[in-house]
Design a protein around this motif. Structure first.
Motif, mmCIF file in Angstrom:
data_model
loop_
_atom_site.group_PDB
_atom_site.id
_atom_site.type_symbol
_atom_site.label_atom_id
_atom_site.label_comp_id
_atom_site.label_asym_id
_atom_site.label_seq_id
_atom_site.Cartn_x
_atom_site.Cartn_y
_atom_site.Cartn_z
ATOM 1 N N HIS A 28 39.824 43.276 12.554
ATOM 2 C CA HIS A 28 39.681 44.231 13.689
ATOM 3 C C HIS A 28 38.051 43.134 13.909
ATOM 4 C CE1 HIS A 28 37.954 45.769 17.461
ATOM 5 N NE2 HIS A 28 37.060 46.956 16.600
ATOM 6 N N ALA A 29 37.373 42.660 15.244
ATOM 7 C CA ALA A 29 36.074 42.167 14.969
ATOM 8 C C ALA A 29 35.593 43.288 16.217
ATOM 9 C CB ALA A 29 35.783 41.087 15.840
ATOM 10 N N TYR A 30 34.173 43.557 15.920
ATOM 11 C CA TYR A 30 33.517 44.297 17.150
ATOM 12 C C TYR A 30 32.864 42.655 17.586
ATOM 13 C CZ TYR A 30 33.128 48.284 14.596
ATOM 14 O OH TYR A 30 34.029 49.950 13.806
ATOM 15 N N PRO A 31 33.227 43.290 18.995
ATOM 16 C CA PRO A 31 32.014 42.251 20.442
ATOM 17 C C PRO A 31 31.224 43.282 20.399
ATOM 18 C CG PRO A 31 32.987 43.623 21.320
ATOM 19 C CD PRO A 31 34.092 44.243 20.190
ATOM 20 N N SER A 32 30.065 41.961 21.046
ATOM 21 C CA SER A 32 28.489 42.333 20.870
ATOM 22 C C SER A 32 28.149 43.659 21.867
ATOM 23 C CB SER A 32 27.255 41.196 21.483
ATOM 24 O OG SER A 32 26.386 41.519 21.490
ATOM 25 N N HIS A 33 27.083 44.792 20.718
ATOM 26 C CA HIS A 33 27.145 45.826 21.437
ATOM 27 C C HIS A 33 25.722 46.350 21.221
ATOM 28 C CE1 HIS A 33 29.066 47.089 17.847
ATOM 29 N NE2 HIS A 33 28.904 48.240 18.171
ATOM 30 N N THR A 34 25.344 47.804 21.746
ATOM 31 C CA THR A 34 24.290 48.583 20.956
ATOM 32 C C THR A 34 24.203 50.359 20.332
ATOM 33 O OG1 THR A 34 23.649 49.064 23.551
ATOM 34 C CG2 THR A 34 22.887 47.196 22.387
ATOM 35 N N HIS A 35 23.655 50.542 20.124
ATOM 36 C CA HIS A 35 24.182 52.034 20.066
ATOM 37 C C HIS A 35 22.410 52.474 20.287
ATOM 38 C CE1 HIS A 35 27.322 51.366 17.632
ATOM 39 N NE2 HIS A 35 27.159 51.045 16.581
ATOM 40 N N ASP A 36 22.881 54.195 20.376
ATOM 41 C CA ASP A 36 21.205 54.971 20.931
ATOM 42 C C ASP A 36 21.531 55.596 19.780
ATOM 43 O OD1 ASP A 36 23.191 56.760 21.341
ATOM 44 O OD2 ASP A 36 22.813 57.162 23.110
ATOM 45 N N ALA A 37 21.128 55.185 18.460
ATOM 46 C CA ALA A 37 21.236 55.323 17.201
ATOM 47 C C ALA A 37 20.819 54.725 16.043
ATOM 48 C CB ALA A 37 22.387 56.402 16.599
ATOM 49 N N TRP A 38 20.201 55.208 15.138
ATOM 50 C CA TRP A 38 19.832 54.501 14.113
ATOM 51 C C TRP A 38 21.545 54.490 13.006
ATOM 52 C CZ3 TRP A 38 15.576 51.007 12.592
ATOM 53 C CH2 TRP A 38 14.880 51.728 13.103
ATOM 54 N N THR A 39 21.749 52.965 12.702
ATOM 55 C CA THR A 39 23.011 52.689 12.243
ATOM 56 C C THR A 39 22.937 52.211 10.283
ATOM 57 O OG1 THR A 39 23.722 51.976 14.014
ATOM 58 C CG2 THR A 39 25.066 50.994 12.115
ATOM 59 N N ILE A 40 23.159 52.912 10.435
ATOM 60 C CA ILE A 40 23.161 53.174 8.286
ATOM 61 C C ILE A 40 24.333 52.791 7.869
ATOM 62 C CG2 ILE A 40 21.889 54.244 6.756
ATOM 63 C CD1 ILE A 40 20.542 53.523 8.831
ATOM 64 N N LEU A 41 24.723 51.552 7.310
ATOM 65 C CA LEU A 41 26.030 51.189 7.258
ATOM 66 C C LEU A 41 26.144 50.643 5.777
ATOM 67 C CD1 LEU A 41 29.303 49.920 7.929
ATOM 68 C CD2 LEU A 41 27.166 47.822 8.738
ATOM 69 N N LEU A 42 27.239 51.029 5.263
ATOM 70 C CA LEU A 42 28.005 50.635 3.401
ATOM 71 C C LEU A 42 28.799 50.021 3.900
ATOM 72 C CD1 LEU A 42 27.396 54.350 1.870
ATOM 73 C CD2 LEU A 42 25.256 52.111 1.467
ATOM 74 N N VAL A 43 29.667 48.851 3.253
ATOM 75 C CA VAL A 43 29.717 48.451 2.887
ATOM 76 C C VAL A 43 31.178 49.155 1.429
ATOM 77 C CG1 VAL A 43 31.269 45.749 2.866
ATOM 78 C CG2 VAL A 43 29.853 46.377 4.662
ATOM 79 N N ASP A 44 32.033 49.193 1.618
ATOM 80 C CA ASP A 44 32.693 49.552 0.235
ATOM 81 C C ASP A 44 33.518 47.959 -0.087
ATOM 82 O OD1 ASP A 44 31.612 52.088 0.449
ATOM 83 O OD2 ASP A 44 32.817 52.875 1.435
ATOM 84 N N GLU A 45 34.167 47.806 0.721
ATOM 85 C CA GLU A 45 35.041 46.429 0.380
ATOM 86 C C GLU A 45 34.925 45.217 1.197
ATOM 87 O OE1 GLU A 45 39.674 47.872 0.106
ATOM 88 O OE2 GLU A 45 38.770 49.755 -0.896
ATOM 89 N N GLY A 46 35.500 44.504 0.830
ATOM 90 C CA GLY A 46 34.981 43.227 1.494
ATOM 91 C C GLY A 46 33.779 42.590 1.952
#
Length: 263
Positions: A28-46
């Motif tokens: 899956h590839a995310y298209p351009s978008h926004t969130h109304d929240a802070w996004t705290i992201l960890l990548v575990d694989e890849g």
């Protein structure tokens, strides 16, 4: 046969966190978008590649990514096997919109302690049974994120503060077995939540949530010795359910509640 996407998303009972997401995306590839929240992201694989405000970034396992509210971004895998990630979505006011520009300029943070704390919070939220621990961990995470975004040198540990630590212990004892939120304790003790956690941990050698769990296990022992059944004891001692009691009882005493009172 290609692997299929795996997604688990939920809203935890933790003030400030609007969503938790654990996901594996083989293609899956995310298209351009926004969130109304802070996004705290960890990548575990890849490795994930994303554009944030029209600038390209790569995120690997060693890093933490912080994406600000209302800024367009996308996401895609760099490697053919896809990627696995865990995400916390925080309410906008938890970090403050004034830090948006700093996050856009430098969304990747190389901070092993911060990553460890976020991983620990994900583990607590996945079980959903330790509200004080979740609050404590989130408070320290937010403090460290703000320090990074303000380009501050990570502050040295606070000096010992036996007065704050002792007052917090009294508050925890007074609210057994039900417990108390970190914000409520902060109001009663008149100290910032992050300072409460650090001062208590330094003074007593354990964080407040672990002290509370130990006191609850002590209560459970008394009730078990009175002959009460474990399911009833779990409720009386402030545990989520019997399995929650058993997990902590075994961790602390090496045996299950039933083995503890076996003749």
């Amino acid at each position: 046969m290609s692997a299929s996407a795996q997604v688990r998303a939920w809203r935890p009972g933790l003030n400030g966190v609007v969503e938790v997401l654990h996901a594996y995306f083989p293609s899956h590839a995310y298209p351009s978008h926004t969130h109304d929240a802070w996004t705290i992201l960890l990548v575990d694989e890849g490795v994930v590649r994303y554009d944030l405000d029209q600038r390209e970034h790569d995120l690997s396992r060693a890093q933490v990514s912080i994406l600000p509210p209302n800024v367009p971004h996308d996401g895609r895998s760099v490697r053919p096997e896809g990627f696995r990630k865990r995400v916390l979505y925080l309410e906008p006011d938890r970090l403050g919109t004034e830090l948006t520009g700093a996050a856009v300029d430098q969304p990747e943070l190389l901070d092993p302690l911060l990553r460890q704390r976020i991983e620990q919070l994900h583990g607590v939220l996945a079980l959903g049974q330790e509200p004080l621990e979740a609050e404590s961990r989130l408070t320290l995470i937010e403090e460290r994120l703000r320090q990074h975004l303000r380009r501050q040198v990570i502050a040295p540990p606070d000096r010992r503060d036996a007065g704050v630590a002792s007052r917090l212990r009294e508050v925890l004892d007074a609210h057994l077995p039900g417990g108390i939120t970190l914000d409520e304790a902060s109001t009663l003790v008149h100290a910032h939540p992050a300072h409460l956690v650090r001062a208590f941990s330094r003074e007593f050698g354990m964080p407040p949530h672990r002290y509370l769990t130990g006191r609850r296990v002590d209560l459970a022992r008394r009730y078990l010795l009175e002959g009460r059944p474990a399911a009833e004891v779990a409720t009386l001692a402030g545990f989520y359910d019997q399995s929650h009691l058993t997990r902590h009882f075994r961790r602390m005493l090496g045996v299950t509640p039933s083995s503890f009172v076996r003749p």
